[in-house]
Write an enzyme that holds these catalytic residues in place. Structure first.
Site, PDB file in Angstrom:
ATOM      1  N   GLU A   1      36.789 -47.183  17.698  1.00  0.00           N
ATOM      2  CA  GLU A   1      36.040 -47.135  16.436  1.00  0.00           C
ATOM      3  C   GLU A   1      35.141 -48.343  16.205  1.00  0.00           C
ATOM      4  O   GLU A   1      35.082 -48.896  15.112  1.00  0.00           O
ATOM      5  CB  GLU A   1      37.036 -46.960  15.275  1.00  0.00           C
TER       6      GLU A   1
HETATM    7  N1  IFG Z   1      42.442 -44.004  14.189  1.00  0.00           N
HETATM    8  C1  IFG Z   1      42.428 -45.452  14.338  1.00  0.00           C
HETATM    9  C2  IFG Z   1      43.671 -46.190  13.875  1.00  0.00           C
HETATM   10  C3  IFG Z   1      44.290 -45.562  12.641  1.00  0.00           C
HETATM   11  C4  IFG Z   1      44.528 -44.084  12.893  1.00  0.00           C
HETATM   12  C5  IFG Z   1      45.317 -43.450  11.779  1.00  0.00           C
HETATM   13  C6  IFG Z   1      43.059 -45.138  16.671  1.00  0.00           C
HETATM   14  C7  IFG Z   1      42.951 -45.601  18.104  1.00  0.00           C
HETATM   15  C8  IFG Z   1      43.189 -43.411  13.088  1.00  0.00           C
HETATM   16  N2  IFG Z   1      42.248 -45.759  15.768  1.00  0.00           N
HETATM   17  O1  IFG Z   1      43.839 -44.260  16.392  1.00  0.00           O
HETATM   18  O2  IFG Z   1      43.329 -47.540  13.596  1.00  0.00           O
HETATM   19  O3  IFG Z   1      43.483 -45.776  11.513  1.00  0.00           O
HETATM   20  O4  IFG Z   1      45.780 -42.172  12.120  1.00  0.00           O
END
Ligand code: IFG
Length: 534
Positions: free
Chosen positions: A341
């Protein structure tokens, strides 16, 4: 020929009478039909039939062993210090529930629970074992102390939940399917004290999970003290989602966690997320921001808004010093550098940054693990990708991971709509998120890591990991509600042979774990799709 015809005739006649002459007797066919759909209630599973994770092979045979007041644990006269320690830990684990003294003695011969190292033990590999129960005792044999520890965890499940009793005669020969069987906890969104994480390690080790990935830093908090950048933890650790006090671990506490986990043959994989998810670091040091201004500490749950200043050399001194101190605290081979992200880092900057971050990890003698977005950049030789996509992930994104896997990058599978323990079970689940959809227990279990990503050969799958993100998890009750029982299913997917997998069989074995989860005071989700208390 005539005899054959007569025999056939007899068989047909018996068959017409509904008498089964060759199939195994239907379970519990003695009792009256209790009107359940699908016939009589199945007989309860025997101890060798209800193990989780399912072993490669297990069978009850012959007379059993009375586990009682006279039982001793034998480590063998020439046992190494490590084997003795495995024996002591097993004794400690068994004394509580049994109420027995369970002395650990050197001598090998004599009744009891025997721990035997045998470098030539067949079919066990580095982490596997053989377990044999007969009237003289229970013999645990393995090539390594790790295997002996895992044998002990199986033994715990053959024993009564509490008290003493006879363990039926039998043999288990076992070895894991995948090398990496992980669980992750995010202590950045909400801070948790060491005791809670160590409790989780204890719970996971019972099911032969061998890796704890700790997500130490994110926008909302920095949770590990770093000597060369003290404000990271002192200030950046001083808040959390929702505005609570946050907190952080000292290096001494972190060393204690690593040692505690190592005693249970669990490696710790620490993660410093970069170049995104860095607000806590940037709030702590203005100089880490391209504009030289420190943002406020962040207590919300948005993602993707922060980025290290890729063009500034200070950023690379920062990650070098942070990862250097972390490497010194990490006996394991992996350092996780996140990489997910990075929505505020232009793609070319992201690739350039990840090139240098991977060089830093290598310089400190460790192997990179990163979320699968690294596949869009240039994964360093041997870098491990952790896949967190889901059914709706774009084909091109999956293809990039498959290509990297086939090019020699091992892949850890953490599909968000199967393995993310922060996903709600269903609409009634209080904590948790649902961006990857609801994940009931059956859905979390019903997939095969060996064939999950089309085109990715099983040989490229390093293993599986169940992440618990804590945006909405702030206490032990919610942590255990979300993690249990789904993490047991992930443990099985990581350990058991494909031939042993299957929801119907697993659901019954999982249900039989219920009393053991209760005995550990685990507030697990009594999922309606599991026949608890059957
Ligand atoms: N995605 C984000 C996490 C967390 C997650 C919550 C990943 C690799 C959603 N990154 O999963 O930081 O916010 O379900």
């Amino acid at each position: 020929m005539r005899v054959l015809r007569r025999t056939l005739g007899t068989l047909l006649a018996l068959g017409a009478l509904g008498v089964c002459v060759s199939c195994t007797p239907a379970r519990g066919d003695a009792g009256p039909d209790d009107g359940r759909p699908g016939g009589p209630r199945p007989a309860a599973l025997g101890p060798y039939e209800r193990l989780v994770p399912a072993p490669a092979s297990a069978r009850a045979d012959g007379p059993g062993y009375l586990f009682g007041a006279g039982t001793v644990i034998r480590t063998g006269a020439d046992a190494s210090e490590e084997v003795r320690r495995v024996g002591e830990l097993l004794a400690e684990q068994l004394r509580g529930p049994s109420g027995l003294p369970l002395p650990v003695v050197d001598g090998q011969d004599g009744d009891g629970i025997r721990l035997l190292l045998d470098g030539a033990a067949e079919g066990t590999g580095e982490e596997g074992y053989r377990l044999r129960t007969d009237p003289t005792g229970i013999t645990l044999t393995a090539r390594t102390p790790t295997g002996l520890f895992h044998a002990g965890q199986t033994l715990r499940q053959l024993l009564p939940v509490r008290g003493t009793g006879t363990v039926p005669g039998g043999t288990v020969t076992d070895a894991p399917r995948f090398a990496y069987r992980g669980a992750m906890v995010d202590v950045a969104r909400h801070f948790f004290p060491l005791e809670q994480v160590e409790r989780y390690v204890d719970q996971l080790a019972r099911y032969k999970v061998n890796t704890l990935h700790v997500h130490l830093t994110d926008d909302q908090g920095w949770r590990l003290a770093v000597d060369s950048w003290p404000k990271l933890a002192e200030y950046g650790g001083g808040s959390e989602v929702g505005g609570g006090p946050g907190g952080h671990w000292t290096k001494e506490e972190y060393r204690e966690l690593v040692a505690y986990a190592a005693e249970r043959y669990v490696d710790v994989v620490p993660e410093i997320d970069m170049p995104g998810h860095v607000n806590a670091a940037q709030a702590s040091y203005a100089e880490l921001n391209c504009d030289g201004k420190a943002p406020e500490r962040y207590t919300g749950i948005k993602v993707g808004f922060s980025s290290l200043c890729v063009g500034d050399e200070l950023t690379y001194r920062f990650i070098d010093e942070v990862l250097g101190e972390l490497a010194e605290l990490t006996p394991g081979k992996y350092l996780h550098i996140g990489g997910d992200e990075a929505h505020s880092t232009p793609a070319a900057d992201y690739a350039a940054f990840m090139d240098r971050a991977q060089q830093v990890v290598a310089r400190h003698g460790k192997t990179v693990v990163a979320w699968h977005q690294l596949a869009t950049a240039r994964p360093a030789p041997g870098a491990v990708l952790q896949y967190w996509g889901h059914d709706r992930t774009a084909a091109a994104e999956k293809a990039a991971v498959v290509a990297a896997g086939k090019a020699g990058h091992p892949v850890i599978l953490s599909p968000a709509d199967r393995a993310y323990l922060d996903m709600k079970y269903d609409a009634t689940t209080k904590p948790g998120l649902a961006w990857a959809g609801y994940v009931p227990v059956e859905r979390s279990y019903s997939w095969d890591p060996g064939s999950y990503l089309a085109g990715l050969p099983e040989s490229a799958v390093l293993g599986v990991e169940a992440p618990l993100w804590t945006e909405t998890i702030a206490n032990r009750g919610d942590w255990e509600l979300m993690a249990f029982p789904r993490v047991l299913g992930l443990a099985e997917l990581g350990w058991s042979p494909k031939s042993a997998l299957g929801w119907d069989g697993y659901a019954r074995r999982l249900a039989a774990q219920g009393p053991r989860l209760d005995a550990q005071d685990i507030a697990y989700h009594r999922a309606p799709d599991v026949p608890w208390g059957e």
